[in-house]
Design a protein around this motif. Structure first.
Motif, PDB file in Angstrom:
ATOM      1  N   PHE A  36     104.841 107.492  20.142  1.00  0.00           N
ATOM      2  CA  PHE A  36     105.339 108.384  19.095  1.00  0.00           C
ATOM      3  C   PHE A  36     104.852 109.820  19.368  1.00  0.00           C
ATOM      4  CE2 PHE A  36     105.081 110.508  14.994  1.00  0.00           C
ATOM      5  CZ  PHE A  36     106.243 110.121  14.341  1.00  0.00           C
ATOM      6  N   ILE A  37     103.570 109.964  19.647  1.00  0.00           N
ATOM      7  CA  ILE A  37     102.994 111.285  19.929  1.00  0.00           C
ATOM      8  C   ILE A  37     103.666 111.900  21.151  1.00  0.00           C
ATOM      9  CG2 ILE A  37     100.885 112.477  20.694  1.00  0.00           C
ATOM     10  CD1 ILE A  37      99.317 110.328  19.004  1.00  0.00           C
ATOM     11  N   ARG A  38     103.815 111.113  22.197  1.00  0.00           N
ATOM     12  CA  ARG A  38     104.436 111.613  23.426  1.00  0.00           C
ATOM     13  C   ARG A  38     105.874 112.053  23.181  1.00  0.00           C
ATOM     14  NH1 ARG A  38     102.334 112.386  28.271  1.00  0.00           N
ATOM     15  NH2 ARG A  38     103.855 111.122  29.342  1.00  0.00           N
ATOM     16  N   HIS A  39     106.596 111.308  22.352  1.00  0.00           N
ATOM     17  CA  HIS A  39     107.967 111.694  22.046  1.00  0.00           C
ATOM     18  C   HIS A  39     107.979 113.033  21.295  1.00  0.00           C
ATOM     19  CE1 HIS A  39     112.202 110.216  20.701  1.00  0.00           C
ATOM     20  NE2 HIS A  39     112.226 111.454  21.125  1.00  0.00           N
ATOM     21  N   CYS A  40     107.074 113.194  20.342  1.00  0.00           N
ATOM     22  CA  CYS A  40     106.969 114.461  19.611  1.00  0.00           C
ATOM     23  C   CYS A  40     106.641 115.608  20.566  1.00  0.00           C
ATOM     24  CB  CYS A  40     105.889 114.369  18.535  1.00  0.00           C
ATOM     25  SG  CYS A  40     106.317 113.312  17.138  1.00  0.00           S
ATOM     26  N   ARG A  41     105.713 115.373  21.485  1.00  0.00           N
ATOM     27  CA  ARG A  41     105.359 116.419  22.451  1.00  0.00           C
ATOM     28  C   ARG A  41     106.543 116.763  23.343  1.00  0.00           C
ATOM     29  NH1 ARG A  41     103.401 120.027  22.112  1.00  0.00           N
ATOM     30  NH2 ARG A  41     102.690 120.328  24.228  1.00  0.00           N
ATOM     31  N   SER A  42     107.369 115.768  23.681  1.00  0.00           N
ATOM     32  CA  SER A  42     108.540 116.045  24.507  1.00  0.00           C
ATOM     33  C   SER A  42     109.535 116.936  23.772  1.00  0.00           C
ATOM     34  CB  SER A  42     109.218 114.745  24.955  1.00  0.00           C
ATOM     35  OG  SER A  42     109.966 114.170  23.891  1.00  0.00           O
ATOM     36  N   LEU A  43     109.431 116.974  22.443  1.00  0.00           N
ATOM     37  CA  LEU A  43     110.260 117.855  21.614  1.00  0.00           C
ATOM     38  C   LEU A  43     109.546 119.171  21.327  1.00  0.00           C
ATOM     39  CD1 LEU A  43     111.621 115.144  19.170  1.00  0.00           C
ATOM     40  CD2 LEU A  43     112.858 116.250  21.058  1.00  0.00           C
ATOM     41  N   ASP A  44     108.423 119.392  22.017  1.00  0.00           N
ATOM     42  CA  ASP A  44     107.641 120.620  21.941  1.00  0.00           C
ATOM     43  C   ASP A  44     107.019 120.857  20.570  1.00  0.00           C
ATOM     44  OD1 ASP A  44     106.554 122.723  23.412  1.00  0.00           O
ATOM     45  OD2 ASP A  44     108.046 124.139  22.672  1.00  0.00           O
ATOM     46  N   MET A  45     106.689 119.791  19.889  1.00  0.00           N
ATOM     47  CA  MET A  45     106.053 119.911  18.580  1.00  0.00           C
ATOM     48  C   MET A  45     104.576 120.218  18.748  1.00  0.00           C
ATOM     49  SD  MET A  45     107.797 116.960  16.336  1.00  0.00           S
ATOM     50  CE  MET A  45     109.560 116.956  16.094  1.00  0.00           C
ATOM     51  N   THR A  46     104.052 120.966  17.779  1.00  0.00           N
ATOM     52  CA  THR A  46     102.641 121.317  17.784  1.00  0.00           C
ATOM     53  C   THR A  46     101.819 120.133  17.277  1.00  0.00           C
ATOM     54  OG1 THR A  46     102.666 122.136  15.520  1.00  0.00           O
ATOM     55  CG2 THR A  46     103.197 123.725  17.270  1.00  0.00           C
ATOM     56  N   HIS A  72     114.325 125.711  13.690  1.00  0.00           N
ATOM     57  CA  HIS A  72     114.424 127.171  13.517  1.00  0.00           C
ATOM     58  C   HIS A  72     113.559 127.892  14.551  1.00  0.00           C
ATOM     59  CE1 HIS A  72     114.724 131.106  11.683  1.00  0.00           C
ATOM     60  NE2 HIS A  72     113.402 131.156  11.686  1.00  0.00           N
ATOM     61  N   HIS A  73     112.341 127.419  14.760  1.00  0.00           N
ATOM     62  CA  HIS A  73     111.457 128.035  15.750  1.00  0.00           C
ATOM     63  C   HIS A  73     112.047 127.921  17.153  1.00  0.00           C
ATOM     64  CE1 HIS A  73     108.378 128.868  12.856  1.00  0.00           C
ATOM     65  NE2 HIS A  73     108.270 127.604  12.525  1.00  0.00           N
ATOM     66  N   VAL A  74     112.685 126.808  17.446  1.00  0.00           N
ATOM     67  CA  VAL A  74     113.320 126.632  18.760  1.00  0.00           C
ATOM     68  C   VAL A  74     114.466 127.628  18.909  1.00  0.00           C
ATOM     69  CG1 VAL A  74     114.714 125.045  20.156  1.00  0.00           C
ATOM     70  CG2 VAL A  74     112.619 124.232  19.044  1.00  0.00           C
ATOM     71  N   GLU A  75     115.258 127.796  17.849  1.00  0.00           N
ATOM     72  CA  GLU A  75     116.376 128.748  17.908  1.00  0.00           C
ATOM     73  C   GLU A  75     115.875 130.176  18.101  1.00  0.00           C
ATOM     74  OE1 GLU A  75     118.316 127.644  14.262  1.00  0.00           O
ATOM     75  OE2 GLU A  75     119.523 126.096  15.258  1.00  0.00           O
ATOM     76  N   VAL A  76     114.791 130.533  17.437  1.00  0.00           N
ATOM     77  CA  VAL A  76     114.197 131.862  17.607  1.00  0.00           C
ATOM     78  C   VAL A  76     113.737 132.032  19.049  1.00  0.00           C
ATOM     79  CG1 VAL A  76     112.200 133.297  16.990  1.00  0.00           C
ATOM     80  CG2 VAL A  76     113.540 132.174  15.198  1.00  0.00           C
ATOM     81  N   ARG A  77     113.083 131.019  19.570  1.00  0.00           N
ATOM     82  CA  ARG A  77     112.580 131.092  20.947  1.00  0.00           C
ATOM     83  C   ARG A  77     113.737 131.204  21.942  1.00  0.00           C
ATOM     84  NH1 ARG A  77     108.462 126.712  22.891  1.00  0.00           N
ATOM     85  NH2 ARG A  77     110.151 125.552  22.006  1.00  0.00           N
ATOM     86  N   ILE A  78     114.840 130.495  21.690  1.00  0.00           N
ATOM     87  CA  ILE A  78     116.017 130.601  22.563  1.00  0.00           C
ATOM     88  C   ILE A  78     116.530 132.033  22.555  1.00  0.00           C
ATOM     89  CG2 ILE A  78     118.455 129.943  22.788  1.00  0.00           C
ATOM     90  CD1 ILE A  78     117.569 127.091  21.891  1.00  0.00           C
ATOM     91  N   ALA A  79     116.619 132.637  21.381  1.00  0.00           N
ATOM     92  CA  ALA A  79     117.080 134.026  21.281  1.00  0.00           C
ATOM     93  C   ALA A  79     116.131 134.952  22.042  1.00  0.00           C
ATOM     94  CB  ALA A  79     117.192 134.450  19.821  1.00  0.00           C
ATOM     95  N   GLY A 116     100.888 129.827  17.262  1.00  0.00           N
ATOM     96  CA  GLY A 116     100.727 128.498  17.835  1.00  0.00           C
ATOM     97  C   GLY A 116     102.036 127.743  18.006  1.00  0.00           C
ATOM     98  N   VAL A 117     103.117 128.297  17.448  1.00  0.00           N
ATOM     99  CA  VAL A 117     104.401 127.608  17.557  1.00  0.00           C
ATOM    100  C   VAL A 117     105.167 128.136  18.765  1.00  0.00           C
ATOM    101  CG1 VAL A 117     106.614 127.201  16.444  1.00  0.00           C
ATOM    102  CG2 VAL A 117     104.513 127.086  15.124  1.00  0.00           C
ATOM    103  N   HIS A 118     105.231 129.454  18.889  1.00  0.00           N
ATOM    104  CA  HIS A 118     105.886 130.038  20.053  1.00  0.00           C
ATOM    105  C   HIS A 118     104.893 130.062  21.186  1.00  0.00           C
ATOM    106  CE1 HIS A 118     109.342 131.162  17.728  1.00  0.00           C
ATOM    107  NE2 HIS A 118     108.558 131.698  16.818  1.00  0.00           N
ATOM    108  N   ARG A 119     105.304 129.571  22.294  1.00  0.00           N
ATOM    109  CA  ARG A 119     104.418 129.520  23.430  1.00  0.00           C
ATOM    110  C   ARG A 119     104.718 130.693  24.342  1.00  0.00           C
ATOM    111  NH1 ARG A 119     103.032 125.141  21.475  1.00  0.00           N
ATOM    112  NH2 ARG A 119     104.047 123.162  21.444  1.00  0.00           N
TER     113      ARG A 119
END
Length: 155
Positions: free
Chosen positions: A49-59, A89-96, A150-153
Motif C-alpha cells: 500500500f505504501i509503495r503504491h502511494c509512493r509510486s503516485l508521488d504522495m508525501t 491539484h498539486h500534480v496539475e500545478v507541478r505539470i504547469a 514538501g509537496v512540490h519537489r
C-alpha cells in the motif's frame, strides 16, 4: 518471514523498509528468538500500500493520512477522496510549472546554433543575465493555487 523475504516480495529495499519502520508507517515486527525481525502478510499488504502511494508521488503525510483511514474501516471515505483531490491539484500545478520550465529551456536553446566558441555562446550570455525573481507563496496564491512545502519537489 525475514526482512530480505519482505524486500523480495514487495520490491522494496531493506533500508527503505527499516526507514518506514522508523517513521512509523510500517509497524515494528515481532522478533524471533535470535532477534531477527519477523514479518507477516499484514506487513506485506501495508508495505505494498505504501509503495503504491509512493509510486503516485504522495508525501509521507498523505500516506500517513490514508493509512489512518485504512486502519479505521468506519472512517469517512470522503476524506480519502479530498486528499486525492488535493494531491491531484498539486500534480496539475507541478505539470504547469514543468511546462513553463520546458518553454524557458526551449527559448534558451533556440538562442544557440551550436557552432562557435563558448565566449560567443548566446546561451551562456543569457544565463549571465539576472533571472526572474523566485516564486513566492503570495505569487502562487494570486495565481489561484498555494504551494505546500514538501509537496512540490524541487531540486
Amino acid at each position: 518471514m525475514k526482512i530480505g523475504e519482505l524486500a523480495t516480495l514487495t520490491g522494496c529495499p531493506v533500508e527503505t523498509i527499516r526507514y518506514y519502520e522508523r517513521e512509523g508507517l510500517l509497524p515494528a515486527p515481532s522478533r524471533s528468538a535470535g532477534n531477527y525481525r519477523q514479518y507477516d502478510t499484514a506487513h506485506v499488504e501495508r508495505l505494498s500500500f505504501i509503495r503504491h502511494c509512493r509510486s503516485l508521488d504522495m508525501t509521507q503525510e498523505e500516506i500517513r493520512a490514508l493509512l489512518a483511514l485504512r486502519d479505521c474501516p468506519e472512517a469517512d471515505c470522503g476524506t480519502a477522496n479530498r486528499l486525492i483531490e488535493e494531491h491531484l491539484h498539486h500534480v496539475e500545478v507541478r505539470i504547469a510549472e514543468l511546462q513553463s520550465l520546458r518553454d524557458q529551456l526551449k527559448d534558451l536553446q533556440a538562442r544557440c546554433n551550436g557552432d562557435g566558441a563558448s565566449q560567443a555562446c548566446a546561451i551562456l550570455r543569457e544565463l549571465e543575465q539576472p533571472g526572474p525573481p523566485p516564486v513566492t507563496s503570495d505569487d502562487c496564491a494570486h495565481a489561484g493555487h498555494l504551494h505546500v512545502p514538501g509537496v512540490h519537489r524541487r531540486g
